[in-house]
Design an enzyme around this catalytic site. Structure first.
Site, PDB file in Angstrom:
ATOM      1  N   PHE A   1      98.235  46.213 -39.221  1.00  0.00           N
ATOM      2  CA  PHE A   1      97.733  46.943 -40.634  1.00  0.00           C
ATOM      3  C   PHE A   1      96.658  45.788 -41.189  1.00  0.00           C
ATOM      4  O   PHE A   1      97.179  44.750 -41.146  1.00  0.00           O
ATOM      5  CB  PHE A   1      98.914  46.888 -41.784  1.00  0.00           C
TER       6      PHE A   1
ATOM      7  N   ASP B   1      94.306  37.693 -39.236  1.00  0.00           N
ATOM      8  CA  ASP B   1      94.608  38.067 -40.442  1.00  0.00           C
ATOM      9  C   ASP B   1      95.728  37.595 -41.041  1.00  0.00           C
ATOM     10  O   ASP B   1      96.953  37.939 -40.798  1.00  0.00           O
ATOM     11  CB  ASP B   1      94.607  39.505 -40.517  1.00  0.00           C
TER      12      ASP B   1
ATOM     13  N   LYS C   1      95.621  38.523 -50.928  1.00  0.00           N
ATOM     14  CA  LYS C   1      96.926  38.474 -51.668  1.00  0.00           C
ATOM     15  C   LYS C   1      97.201  37.415 -52.500  1.00  0.00           C
ATOM     16  O   LYS C   1      96.834  37.157 -53.525  1.00  0.00           O
ATOM     17  CB  LYS C   1      98.025  39.116 -50.550  1.00  0.00           C
TER      18      LYS C   1
HETATM   19  C1  LIG Z   1      97.607  43.796 -47.530  1.00  0.00           C
HETATM   20  C2  LIG Z   1      97.022  43.662 -46.191  1.00  0.00           C
HETATM   21  C3  LIG Z   1      95.497  43.903 -46.054  1.00  0.00           C
HETATM   22  C4  LIG Z   1      94.767  44.776 -46.951  1.00  0.00           C
HETATM   23  O1  LIG Z   1      94.476  43.951 -48.300  1.00  0.00           O
HETATM   24  P1  LIG Z   1      94.340  44.699 -49.659  1.00  0.00           P
HETATM   25  O2  LIG Z   1      94.083  43.807 -50.691  1.00  0.00           O
HETATM   26  O3  LIG Z   1      95.065  45.762 -49.693  1.00  0.00           O
HETATM   27  O4  LIG Z   1      92.937  45.537 -48.933  1.00  0.00           O
HETATM   28  C5  LIG Z   1      95.058  43.354 -44.847  1.00  0.00           C
HETATM   29  N1  LIG Z   1      95.742  42.905 -43.968  1.00  0.00           N
HETATM   30  C6  LIG Z   1      97.074  42.411 -43.940  1.00  0.00           C
HETATM   31  C7  LIG Z   1      97.970  41.853 -42.859  1.00  0.00           C
HETATM   32  C8  LIG Z   1      97.562  43.017 -45.145  1.00  0.00           C
HETATM   33  O5  LIG Z   1      99.022  42.582 -45.356  1.00  0.00           O
END
Ligand SMILES: *Cc1c(COP(=O)(O)O)cnc(C)c1O
Length: 415
Positions: free
Chosen positions: A143, A230, A259
């Site tokens: 994700f 990520d 985040k």
């Molecule tokens: C939440 C998340 C995203 C996307 O972040 P948004 O601020 O919702 O666009 C990307 N990668 C990971 C691993 C995430 O948990």
């Protein structure tokens, strides 16, 4: 169960908002630290922490003060001009994470996008891959956000169906499989990047084998491929280290943050890399109206400062161990608990039911009734990720609430 007042808020949201989420039926109006309150004043442990965006706790006072102070002075300049906060903020953040540079963005998906653009450009200009042939490897169950390019390499059908035509140039391999990674690298000279989550959060808190990241990074070095971590969900102390990659002493070529970089206040994300990589982006080749604004800069700096100065990593480590140990003790009592997994304070229970079962949702409702908010992810898993400022007494209390909820669910289902 829900009051008329709650139902009216829920109905309004469902009527006027796009219906892209299935929220747990609870209507919140206040948050402080590890707790949130609903409109009737009922108090809950927040075990989602807005998908790890509020690691520092709800309405964190220090971040709030920095936010308010800056809000009264200057909020947005755009990068058409310089401002007196951005440089200071990035000097601090890059020194903490140990990179030359940071590209400031807003949402997580945007930062992922930016990282992919940097990686491709590096591929053409430094690695000298043939024009338009660059390929980036990603993992099954990933994700990384919701933009068109990012969903192009999602392995979830509902994330991508009827959003095409999709972006080319990505290849999905199995997560936690370095043999397959090596096989890809061997057969394709055009691979420029490997994008990976150190723990798959949305994928159901999937923790890879020990040394997976280390071996992957070594392969990336060997084949001259950028290792892109990520860390949007796993970073900023969530798993018990500043970055989850730190557990294996892996230094990614590119780190993506989001985040908790915001402390929950104001969307801030960023891409960290050294000058040799970041340098491929020249004037006019990337940008964002809000990226790098002084308010975001101040919020991000204070969010990291708070996490570092209060050693949230250490607390996440200790509280995470306590939490998992106690959950594991419940296994013999509640057969529904199939497995407990996670690292630091990013944890999940895998339930002994199939992915379409109603049980995970019912359990979440029970926990809500008992004063703890957590949601199912990937069907039969429930993620538990409280703010990292949680203390021992609160962990033990939350274990009690989870225990009670399992018991009540069992009693109801046997009646
Ligand atoms: C939440 C998340 C995203 C996307 O972040 P948004 O601020 O919702 O666009 C990307 N990668 C990971 C691993 C995430 O948990």
């Amino acid at each position: 169960m829900l009051s008329n007042k709650e139902n009216s808020y829920i109905k309004k949201e469902e009527t006027f908002c796009s219906n892209t989420y299935h929220p747990l039926p609870v209507v919140l109006k206040k948050g402080k630290g590890v707790f949130v309150w609903d409109i009737h004043g009922k108090k809950y442990f927040d075990f989602l922490s807005s998908y790890s965006a509020v690691n520092q706790g709800h309405c964190n006072k220090r971040i709030l003060n920095a936010f308010l102070k800056q809000s009264r002075k200057l909020t947005l300049t755009s990068r058409a001009f310089y401002n007196n906060e951005l440089g200071n903020s990035l000097e601090y953040i890059t020194s903490i994470f140990g990179y030359d540079k940071m590209l400031p963005m807003n949402s997580g998906a945007e930062a992922v996008e930016a990282a992919l653009k940097i990686c491709r450009k590096w591929g053409y200009e430094i690695k000298k891959v043939q024009r338009n042939k660059a390929k980036i490897i990603v993992c099954n169950g990933n994700f990384h956000g919701r933009t068109t390019t990012v969903i192009s390499f999602s392995s979830s059908k509902e994330s991508k169906e009827n959003f095409g035509p999709l972006t080319l140039g990505f290849e999905i391999i199995e997560y936690n499989n370095t043999n397959e990674l090596q096989r890809m690298f061997r057969k394709d000279k055009n691979i420029v990047g490997f994008l990976v989550e150190p723990i798959q959060g949305e994928g159901g808190v999937v923790v890879p084998d020990k040394n997976y990241l280390k071996k992957s990074k070594e392969l990336c070095e060997k084949y001259n491929v950028l290792f892109i971590a990520d860390e949007i969900q796993t970073g900023i102390c969530r798993t018990g280290r500043l970055l989850a990659c730190d557990h294996e002493n892996v230094r990614p070529d590119i780190v993506i943050l989001g985040k908790a970089l915001s402390g929950g206040f104001y969307p801030v994300s960023g891409v960290l890399a050294d000058a040799s990589i970041m340098g491929v982006l020249k004037v006019g080749q990337h940008g964002s109206t809000f990226g790098g604004n002084p308010l975001g800069a101040v919020v991000a700096k204070e969010s990291i400062k708070y996490a570092v100065e209060n050693d949230l990593s250490k607390n996440a480590r200790i509280m995470g161990d306590l939490f998992r140990n106690n959950l594991n003790k419940l296994k013999s009592k509640h057969k529904l608990i199939k497995k407990v997994r996670g690292k630091g304070l990013l944890n999940a229970i895998v339930l002994d039911c199939n992915e379409n079962s109603k049980i995970p949702w019912e359990l979440s409702l029970k926990m809500r009734d008992n004063g703890l908010l957590a949601k199912p992810t990937q069907g039969n898993k429930i993620r538990f990720a409280p703010p990292l400022i949680i203390n021992k007494r609160q962990i033990l209390k939350s274990i009690q609430l989870i225990d009670t909820s399992f018991s009540e669910l069992k009693n109801e289902n046997s009646n």
